[in-house]
Design an enzyme around this catalytic site. Structure first.
Site, PDB file in Angstrom:
ATOM      1  N   GLU A 167       0.800  -1.235   0.000  1.00 48.27           N
ATOM      2  CA  GLU A 167       0.000   0.000   0.000  1.00 48.27           C
ATOM      3  C   GLU A 167       0.835   1.289   0.000  1.00 48.27           C
ATOM      4  O   GLU A 167       0.579   2.229   0.748  1.00 48.27           O
ATOM      5  CB  GLU A 167      -0.952  -0.014   1.219  1.00 48.27           C
ATOM      6  N   ASN A 217       1.966  -5.189  -3.160  1.00 53.17           N
ATOM      7  CA  ASN A 217       0.602  -5.520  -2.751  1.00 53.17           C
ATOM      8  C   ASN A 217      -0.179  -4.249  -2.443  1.00 53.17           C
ATOM      9  O   ASN A 217       0.304  -3.357  -1.751  1.00 53.17           O
ATOM     10  CB  ASN A 217       0.682  -6.406  -1.488  1.00 53.17           C
ATOM     11  N   HIS A 253     -10.303  -6.326  -1.106  1.00 52.54           N
ATOM     12  CA  HIS A 253     -11.245  -6.144   0.006  1.00 52.54           C
ATOM     13  C   HIS A 253     -12.435  -5.416  -0.604  1.00 52.54           C
ATOM     14  O   HIS A 253     -12.483  -4.188  -0.623  1.00 52.54           O
ATOM     15  CB  HIS A 253     -10.622  -5.300   1.128  1.00 52.54           C
ATOM     16  N   GLU A 281      -6.077 -10.790  -0.656  1.00 53.86           N
ATOM     17  CA  GLU A 281      -6.775 -10.577   0.626  1.00 53.86           C
ATOM     18  C   GLU A 281      -8.297 -10.532   0.423  1.00 53.86           C
ATOM     19  O   GLU A 281      -8.992  -9.707   0.942  1.00 53.86           O
ATOM     20  CB  GLU A 281      -6.289  -9.276   1.279  1.00 53.86           C
ATOM     21  N   ASP A 283     -12.073 -10.592   0.384  1.00 53.24           N
ATOM     22  CA  ASP A 283     -13.305 -10.723   1.155  1.00 53.24           C
ATOM     23  C   ASP A 283     -14.341  -9.826   0.475  1.00 53.24           C
ATOM     24  O   ASP A 283     -13.996  -8.827  -0.151  1.00 53.24           O
ATOM     25  CB  ASP A 283     -13.161 -10.386   2.646  1.00 53.24           C
TER      26      ASP A 283
END
Ligand code: G3I
Length: 364
Positions: A167, A217, A253, A281, A283
Site C-alpha cells: 500500500e 501488494n 477487500h 486478501e 473478502d
C-alpha cells in the site's frame, strides 16, 4: 427383490449411513445436510482449483479446531495475517521475534501448505520504537535494509514469496507520503527515505534471497483507475531500471456493490503487466451501512455471484501468471471486518452460498 418388500428400516439405515458419510466428508467444512450438494461439492477448493487457494492464519487459529481443520482441508496456501509484520517481529530496531511467525510457517510446511510472506514494509502497524526513531537518513536506510535482509534471511527456503511493500500508493495514484485528501494515513517510510524507497526495498529483498518471488501488494485496483495505472507504471519503471519485481497483489477487500465489470477489469488490467497475479486478501463485505444484523438471502446470492465471477475471471488468466487467490479470513467468525459476513464459511464454519459460487467458478 421388490423395493417395497425390503424392511423400511434398511433404507433408514442406508440413508443415515450415507448422510453420516456426507457429514463426515464435510464435517471439517461445517455440516452440509443436503447429500446431493455434499456429493457434487465433495472435492475441497484446493483439489478443484488449478492454482493455490489460500487463507490467513494467526496463533489463535491453533485454538480453533474447526478453523484449523478447514485450513488443512480446503487451502493450499497461507498468509500470516499479522505475525510477520514489523509490529509482531521486531520489538526493537535490532531485535527480532519469530515465535509466532515460525510456528505458523513450520505448521504449514509440515502440512504441505505454501506460506506467502506478508509484509516487509507497510506504513501501518508500526511499533513505538520506529515511530519515535530519531536517526538521520543513513540510519533510517539501515533500519529499512536490515529489516528486509533479516526477514528474508530467516525465512529463506521456507517462505518463497513476499509482499515486499504494501500500500505505498494513494487512491489518486500518487506515492503515499503525508496525509492528503486521498489518503488518511501518512507513510513514515516515504517521509524518511524519499520517494524511491519502494525500489530499494525490492533490491534489498532480492539481494537477501534471489530465489524469492517479490510482490507489490495494494488495494483499490477495482475502483481506482488512477491507482491501477500508477501500479502498472511503477512496474514498467522498475523493469526498465532492472529493479526485481515478480508479482502484483490485488487485495480485493471488496463488497457486493462492486460490479462484475470492475472486478474483471482489475484482474485483466493488472495481468497486462505480465507478472504473477495474486488476489491476496479477498473478502466481499455486505453490510457497509451496518444496517443489518444478519445477511439477507439476496445479499448472500450476490456475494455468491461475485465470488463466482472472481474465480472464473482469475482462472481465465494465463497459467504462468496465476499465483493464487487468498481469502482474508477462514470464516466470518475470524474476519477483521466486524458485523459483516465477507467470507466463504459462516460463523459456525458451515459453507455459505459464496463457497459454492466460488467452487463453481474454479471448476466450470
Ligand atoms: O496483538 C495485539 C494484542 O496484544 C492487543 O491486546 C490487541 C489490542 O490492542 O491488539 C493486537 O494487535 C492487533 C492485531 O491485528 C492482531 O490482532 C492490532 O491491534 C490490530 O490493529 C491488527 O489488525 C490487523 C490490521 O491488518 C493491522 O495490522 C488485522 O488483524 C488484519 O486483518 C489487517 O490486515 C490488513 C493487511 O495486513 C494489509 N491489507 C489490509 C488488511 C486489512 O486492514
Amino acid at each position: 427383490m421388490e423395493l417395497s418388500a425390503r424392511p423400511i428400516y434398511l433404507y433408514l439405515i442406508g440413508y443415515l449411513l450415507f448422510f453420516s458419510q456426507c457429514v463426515t466428508k464435510n464435517s471439517t467444512a461445517g455440516l452440509t445436510t443436503d447429500p446431493v450438494v455434499a456429493e457434487k461439492y465433495a472435492d475441497p477448493l484446493k483439489l478443484v482449483s488449478p492454482f493455490p487457494i489460500g487463507t490467513v492464519m494467526s496463533l489463535s487459529t491453533f485454538g480453533l479446531p474447526q478453523a484449523l481443520s478447514i485450513v488443512k482441508t480446503e487451502f493450499s496456501s497461507v498468509t500470516c495475517e499479522n505475525a510477520m509484520k514489523i509490529q509482531a517481529t521486531q520489538p526493537t530496531a535490532t531485535t527480532f521475534n519469530f515465535t509466532e511467525s515460525d510456528s505458523i510457517t513450520n505448521y504449514c510446511l509440515r502440512n504441505g501448505i505454501r506460506l506467502h510472506g506478508h509484509n516487509l514494509i507497510w506504513h501501518q502497524s508500526l511499533p513505538a520504537w520506529l515511530t519515535a526513531f530519531q536517526g538521520d537518513s543513513a540510519a533510517w536506510e539501515n533500519v529499512l535494509k536490515s529489516r528486509i535482509t533479516t526477514m528474508l534471511t530467516h525465512f529463506k527456503g521456507r517462505v518463497k514469496s513476499w509482499d515486499v511493500v504494501n500500500e505505498a500508493l494513494s487512491d489518486d495514484g500518487l506515492l503515499r507520503v503525508g496525509v492528503t485528501s486521498s489518503n488518511s494515513k501518512a507513510s513514515l517510510w516515504a517521509q524518511k527515505l524519499g520517494k524511491d524507497y519502494v525500489a530499494r526495498c525490492f533490491q534489498y529483498a532480492h539481494a537477501a534471497d534471489p530465489d524469492a518471488r517479490l510482490f507489490y501488494n495494494d488495494y483499490g485496483q477495482e475502483y481506482s483507475p488512477a491507482k491501477l495505472n500508477a501500479i502498472l507504471a511503477m512496474v514498467k519503471d522498475f523493469q526498465k531500471r532492472g529493479i526485481p519485481i515478480h508479482g502484483l497483489g490485488l487485495q480485493f477487500h471488496t463488497n457486493i456493490q462492486r460490479s462484475d465489470t470492475d472486478l474483471k477489469n482489475a484482474i485483466a488490467q493488472m495481468a497486462t503487466s505480465g507478472l504473477l497475479i495474486h488476489i491476496s486478501e479477498l473478502d466481499i463485505s455486505m453490510n457497509g451501512s451496518q444496517s443489518y444484523s444478519a445477511p439477507t438471502p439476496a445479499m448472500l446470492d450476490i456475494q455468491k455471484s461475485r465470488m463466482n465471477v472472481i474465480a472464473a475471471a482469475y482462472k481465465a488468466l494465463p497459467a504462468s501468471q496465476r499465483f493464487g487467490i487468498t481469502f482474508w479470513g477462514i470464516s466470518d467468525a475470524n474476519s477483521w471486518i466486524t458485523n459483516d459476513w465477507p467470507l466463504l464459511f459462516d460463523k459456525s464454519y458451515a459453507k455459505k452460498p459464496a463457497y459454492y459460487g466460488f467452487w463453481d467458478g474454479l471448476k466450470l
